[in-house]
Design an enzyme around this catalytic site. Structure first.
Site, PDB file in Angstrom:
ATOM      1  N   GLU A  85      35.838 -45.667 -62.436  1.00  0.00           N
ATOM      2  CA  GLU A  85      34.990 -46.279 -63.452  1.00  0.00           C
ATOM      3  C   GLU A  85      34.529 -45.287 -64.522  1.00  0.00           C
ATOM      4  O   GLU A  85      34.013 -45.696 -65.564  1.00  0.00           O
ATOM      5  CB  GLU A  85      33.758 -46.905 -62.790  1.00  0.00           C
ATOM      6  CG  GLU A  85      34.057 -48.112 -61.918  1.00  0.00           C
ATOM      7  CD  GLU A  85      34.500 -49.330 -62.720  1.00  0.00           C
ATOM      8  OE1 GLU A  85      34.342 -49.314 -63.949  1.00  0.00           O
ATOM      9  OE2 GLU A  85      35.014 -50.283 -62.106  1.00  0.00           O
ATOM     10  N   GLU A 116      42.934 -40.158 -40.704  1.00  0.00           N
ATOM     11  CA  GLU A 116      41.657 -39.479 -40.916  1.00  0.00           C
ATOM     12  C   GLU A 116      41.382 -38.421 -39.849  1.00  0.00           C
ATOM     13  O   GLU A 116      40.442 -37.634 -39.982  1.00  0.00           O
ATOM     14  CB  GLU A 116      40.512 -40.485 -40.928  1.00  0.00           C
ATOM     15  CG  GLU A 116      40.244 -41.149 -39.588  1.00  0.00           C
ATOM     16  CD  GLU A 116      39.074 -42.109 -39.665  1.00  0.00           C
ATOM     17  OE1 GLU A 116      38.067 -41.857 -38.976  1.00  0.00           O
ATOM     18  OE2 GLU A 116      39.162 -43.092 -40.407  1.00  0.00           O
TER      19      GLU A 116
END
Length: 311
Positions: A85, A116
């Site tokens: 953004e 992960e």
């Protein structure tokens, strides 16, 4: 390898929601809403650490560094969301704020199990983007123990880069590795261990504050207006016009004239109008000398007694 989740607030059962499976839909929503109210209060407890982190990020960005978010699963996606953004909102280069997620692009859209758990992958992902000592690494994980993120933080520390952790458990491994540890303790989730809920909301709030605060300190906001917004679609073109009118008080017709002359450079249009400087290049030079800060540029004009303007 056995993982010990004992003592992690994010993994505890929430007494308030133990019977949620027998409640009416409205009662379920009331429980979730009541729990969500605690998130902002938990973030409030960390404001000093968040403010310190904003100052650190802004300082490193001014030195030519980058802001890099890294996480797995929900945490990684939140980092990518915040990073993505920044270019349309603040006109930044896409490389300035980046989000990395365990498992890469595919993991943005679906869970990729196991990735992960590898510390080396965190280090390798930083190496792939040429992470260096000027950059700031923000490690994100509700648990504070995700190996992928820990591996990245350890590597960043070897480079003497600045590191920030955003976790939701006290005394986590990530907190111990970080230059600045941000720990909003939101308590147990409504659905036990579902950290995309309160923990995820807290993480998003913190990242919003980090990036927004840094961009304000970099001069990308005048008053409370996003003056580096890019006119990349019809909505943003209209927003550009509204921002110039709000900042200057001029008519829509005058606004469109200045935006056309500046190729929709909102900041430059505002400065031209408020400073009353007749030449675009001269105005652009003054803005550049003041590192893009509209207020500072206007103050420099005031001090030099160049024209009169509304400021």
């Amino acid at each position: 390898m056995q993982i010990n989740l004992n003592g992690m607030t994010t993994e505890e059962r929430n007494e308030n929601s133990k019977n949620i499976d027998s409640m009416s839909t409205l009662e379920m929503m009331q429980i979730i809403n009541n729990e969500d109210r605690q998130v902002a209060l938990a973030v409030e407890e960390e404001l000093i650490n968040i403010a310190t982190a904003v100052d650190l990020i802004a300082e490193q960005l001014q030195k030519g560094g980058r802001l890099i978010y890294i996480g797995a699963g929900t945490s990684g996606r939140i980092g990518i969301l915040d990073a993505s953004e920044c270019p349309p909102t603040y006109g930044t280069d896409p490389s300035l704020v980046q989000g990395l997620i365990a498992g890469g692009t595919e993991a943005i859209f679906k869970a990729i199990e196991g990735v992960e758990d590898n510390e080396d992958e965190g280090r390798l992902d930083l190496e792939r983007i040429s992470f260096n000592h000027k950059d700031v690494l923000v490690g994100i994980a509700a648990s504070g123990r995700t190996p992928y993120v820990i591996g990245a933080m350890k590597y960043a520390n070897t480079l003497r880069a600045q590191t920030i952790s955003v976790t939701c458990n006290i005394g986590s491994d990530m907190s111990k590795l970080a230059t600045i540890a941000i720990n909003p303790i939101v308590g147990p989730e409504v659905v036990t261990g579902s950290t995309r809920m309160k923990a995820g909301t807290a993480q998003k709030m913190v990242l919003n504050m980090l990036s927004t605060g840094a961009m304000i300190k970099l001069g990308k906001v005048y008053e409370n207006l996003m003056v580096d917004v890019e006119a990349t679609n019809l909505k943003l073109i209209e927003r550009c016009k509204r921002i110039v009118m709000e900042a200057t008080g001029v008519s829509r017709e005058t606004t469109e004239k200045y935006l056309k002359e500046t190729d929709y450079d909102v900041k430059l249009a505002i400065f031209l109008i408020l400073s009353k400087i007749p030449l675009i290049e001269e105005a652009r030079e003054i803005l550049e000398k003041n590192h893009g800060y509209v207020r500072k540029a206007l103050e420099s004009v005031r001090k030099s007694s160049f024209g009169s303007f509304k400021g």
